[in-house]
Design a protein around this motif. Structure first.
Motif, PDB file in Angstrom:
ATOM      1  N   SER A  55       0.805  -1.224   0.000  1.00 19.10           N
ATOM      2  CA  SER A  55       0.000   0.000   0.000  1.00 19.10           C
ATOM      3  C   SER A  55       0.843   1.282   0.000  1.00 19.10           C
ATOM      4  O   SER A  55       0.564   2.225   0.724  1.00 19.10           O
ATOM      5  CB  SER A  55      -0.982  -0.002   1.169  1.00 19.10           C
ATOM      6  OG  SER A  55      -0.318  -0.124   2.397  1.00 19.10           O
ATOM      7  N   GLY A  56       1.862   1.307  -0.866  1.00 18.29           N
ATOM      8  CA  GLY A  56       2.528   2.568  -1.166  1.00 18.29           C
ATOM      9  C   GLY A  56       3.854   2.830  -0.497  1.00 18.29           C
ATOM     10  O   GLY A  56       4.266   2.130   0.416  1.00 18.29           O
ATOM     11  N   ASP A  57       4.536   3.883  -0.965  1.00 16.32           N
ATOM     12  CA  ASP A  57       5.935   4.134  -0.657  1.00 16.32           C
ATOM     13  C   ASP A  57       6.730   2.863  -0.940  1.00 16.32           C
ATOM     14  O   ASP A  57       7.548   2.412  -0.124  1.00 16.32           O
ATOM     15  CB  ASP A  57       6.143   4.627   0.785  1.00 16.32           C
ATOM     16  CG  ASP A  57       5.824   6.111   0.940  1.00 16.32           C
ATOM     17  OD1 ASP A  57       5.401   6.737  -0.057  1.00 16.32           O
ATOM     18  OD2 ASP A  57       6.004   6.649   2.047  1.00 16.32           O
ATOM     19  N   CYS A  58       6.475   2.341  -2.134  1.00 11.30           N
ATOM     20  CA  CYS A  58       7.198   1.144  -2.583  1.00 11.30           C
ATOM     21  C   CYS A  58       8.668   1.489  -2.741  1.00 11.30           C
ATOM     22  O   CYS A  58       9.553   0.710  -2.393  1.00 11.30           O
ATOM     23  CB  CYS A  58       6.648   0.693  -3.929  1.00 11.30           C
ATOM     24  SG  CYS A  58       4.862   0.532  -3.960  1.00 11.30           S
ATOM     25  N   SER A  59       8.920   2.665  -3.283  1.00 10.90           N
ATOM     26  CA  SER A  59      10.282   3.093  -3.586  1.00 10.90           C
ATOM     27  C   SER A  59      10.647   4.306  -2.747  1.00 10.90           C
ATOM     28  O   SER A  59       9.793   5.094  -2.346  1.00 10.90           O
ATOM     29  CB  SER A  59      10.367   3.470  -5.072  1.00 10.90           C
ATOM     30  OG  SER A  59      11.606   4.077  -5.363  1.00 10.90           O
ATOM     31  N   ASP A  60      11.957   4.455  -2.512  1.00 10.27           N
ATOM     32  CA  ASP A  60      12.431   5.654  -1.821  1.00 10.27           C
ATOM     33  C   ASP A  60      12.989   6.671  -2.806  1.00 10.27           C
ATOM     34  O   ASP A  60      13.101   7.845  -2.484  1.00 10.27           O
ATOM     35  CB  ASP A  60      13.524   5.263  -0.810  1.00 10.27           C
ATOM     36  CG  ASP A  60      13.524   6.163   0.409  1.00 10.27           C
ATOM     37  OD1 ASP A  60      12.425   6.500   0.891  1.00 10.27           O
ATOM     38  OD2 ASP A  60      14.618   6.541   0.873  1.00 10.27           O
ATOM     39  N   ASP A  61      13.352   6.179  -3.999  1.00 10.12           N
ATOM     40  CA  ASP A  61      14.000   7.076  -4.960  1.00 10.12           C
ATOM     41  C   ASP A  61      13.285   7.147  -6.311  1.00 10.12           C
ATOM     42  O   ASP A  61      13.735   7.846  -7.216  1.00 10.12           O
ATOM     43  CB  ASP A  61      15.470   6.650  -5.171  1.00 10.12           C
ATOM     44  CG  ASP A  61      15.599   5.212  -5.676  1.00 10.12           C
ATOM     45  OD1 ASP A  61      14.560   4.599  -6.029  1.00 10.12           O
ATOM     46  OD2 ASP A  61      16.729   4.694  -5.722  1.00 10.12           O
ATOM     47  N   GLY A  62      12.194   6.416  -6.459  1.00  5.55           N
ATOM     48  CA  GLY A  62      11.422   6.469  -7.705  1.00  5.55           C
ATOM     49  C   GLY A  62      12.101   5.803  -8.893  1.00  5.55           C
ATOM     50  O   GLY A  62      11.627   5.928 -10.027  1.00  5.55           O
ATOM     51  N   SER A  63      13.206   5.086  -8.639  1.00  8.47           N
ATOM     52  CA  SER A  63      13.961   4.511  -9.760  1.00  8.47           C
ATOM     53  C   SER A  63      13.303   3.244 -10.297  1.00  8.47           C
ATOM     54  O   SER A  63      12.634   2.511  -9.563  1.00  8.47           O
ATOM     55  CB  SER A  63      15.389   4.171  -9.302  1.00  8.47           C
ATOM     56  OG  SER A  63      15.352   3.147  -8.322  1.00  8.47           O
ATOM     57  N   VAL A  64      13.546   3.007 -11.585  1.00 10.21           N
ATOM     58  CA  VAL A  64      13.059   1.778 -12.214  1.00 10.21           C
ATOM     59  C   VAL A  64      13.616   0.564 -11.476  1.00 10.21           C
ATOM     60  O   VAL A  64      12.909  -0.421 -11.220  1.00 10.21           O
ATOM     61  CB  VAL A  64      13.469   1.773 -13.709  1.00 10.21           C
ATOM     62  CG1 VAL A  64      13.390   0.368 -14.299  1.00 10.21           C
ATOM     63  CG2 VAL A  64      12.572   2.730 -14.495  1.00 10.21           C
ATOM     64  N   ALA A  65      14.897   0.637 -11.080  1.00 11.31           N
ATOM     65  CA  ALA A  65      15.526  -0.517 -10.400  1.00 11.31           C
ATOM     66  C   ALA A  65      14.812  -0.839  -9.087  1.00 11.31           C
ATOM     67  O   ALA A  65      14.659  -2.011  -8.724  1.00 11.31           O
ATOM     68  CB  ALA A  65      17.003  -0.230 -10.150  1.00 11.31           C
ATOM     69  N   SER A  66      14.364   0.182  -8.370  1.00 11.64           N
ATOM     70  CA  SER A  66      13.683  -0.081  -7.090  1.00 11.64           C
ATOM     71  C   SER A  66      12.347  -0.783  -7.327  1.00 11.64           C
ATOM     72  O   SER A  66      11.973  -1.693  -6.586  1.00 11.64           O
ATOM     73  CB  SER A  66      13.470   1.224  -6.309  1.00 11.64           C
ATOM     74  OG  SER A  66      12.573   2.094  -6.991  1.00 11.64           O
TER      75      SER A  66
END
Ligand SMILES: [Fe+2]
Length: 312
Positions: A55-66
């Protein structure tokens, strides 16, 4: 854990994984990929899971790798356990990076089967929303993020889609056991000043949309702290469950104006029965540095973050 009763949809509810594409530590202290892997490994023997939700904040940097890390790690767990997988963005996510890897967030369907992806290019101004059916329940994901902000809002577009989906009758018998709504910012008061400044701005709009609907359950994240409530404006008293963070725990017993986080990783196992009753079991994984300080923000720092990313 006990087997899920017949017809019950068991949901593994994860939130706030805050993964980094380059392996950078969250707040300089937390290896979030290791935390996610440890959590999933500890849940290997969990049975009867029909749906995994992030349910969100999957990524900390918005990168494709994350997002690829999330898709691969959580996707592998869901597939091997025969579970569907649904993911929604949070305030730390980037809609372009999210969509590039996760599409509309509905990745796996019933039994862990891959869902068809529609190849459509949508600008970042358009929220990421989606719907799928799992074990007779409609799963609706709503994007409450506001690009550049920490606070959340259900946009007119997201609300329009929600209302249209809820108004759709179920002629073919699929999804006739009710609906689950997944979003990042909870429609509930926050336990700390910082999260209060970053909260969902229009919970009443959600309440109004859910009134007289078949929604049985709302799942959210964002607070990095297990939290339970219900929507006052909905006579059916739809339960709202907020999952603890995978990345860290919020300290809620400190001074309201300060923000402190400790290392700690958990999730919820949520059971939704055929009669609409709901119960949830928090699960934790023991980490070697559990309870150590993850970050500490003074009242001055909180005020500055709230000014920049929040709303008073
Ligand atoms: Fe978060």
């Amino acid at each position: 854990m006990q087997p899920a009763p017949q017809g019950t949809l068991r949901i593994l509810h994860l939130s706030d994984t805050h993964l980094a594409g380059d392996g950078a530590l969250h707040h300089g202290t937390v290896d979030t990929t290791a935390a996610l892997e440890a959590l999933l490994a500890s849940l290997e023997d969990l049975t009867d899971v029909g749906l995994v939700v992030v349910s969100g904040d999957c990524s900390d940097d918005g990168s494709v790798a994350s997002y690829e890390t999330l898709r691969d790690r959580v996707g592998d767990w869901a597939r091997s356990h025969g579970a569907a997988l649904v993911v929604v963005p949070g305030n730390h996510d980037d809609r372009e990076g999210f969509r590039a890897v996760l599409g509309n967030g509905h990745l796996l369907g019933e039994g862990g089967a891959p869902l068809m992806r529609t190849l459509e290019h949508l600008p970042p101004s358009v929220p990421v929303t989606g719907i799928s059916v799992v074990a007779g329940r409609r799963i609706i994901t709503l994007d409450t993020s506001v690009p550049g902000a920490g606070w959340g809002e259900l946009s007119d577009l997201a609300l329009e889609r929600l209302r249209a989906w809820l108004a759709t009758s179920d002629d073919d018998g699929d999804g006739d056991l009710g609906t689950v709504v997944v979003l990042h910012h909870p429609p509930l008061p926050a336990p700390t000043r910082l999260h209060e400044a970053l909260r969902l701005q229009n919970p009443q709009a959600l309440e109004s949309a859910l009134r007289d609907s078949d929604v049985r359950l709302v799942l959210a994240g964002h607070y990095h702290h297990q939290f339970t409530g219900s929507l006052a404006g909905v006579p059916e008293r739809v339960p709202v469950l907020v999952a603890p963070g995978v990345a860290n725990d919020t300290v809620v017993t400190g001074p309201y104006d300060e923000e402190h986080g400790v290392i700690g990783t958990g999730a919820l196992v949520v059971d939704l029965a055929t009669d609409g009753s709901v119960w949830s079991t928090p699960v934790r994984v023991q980490r070697p540095d559990d309870g150590d300080e993850a970050f500490s923000h003074s009242a001055e720092v909180v005020a500055r973050i709230a000014e920049e990313f929040g709303r008073s």
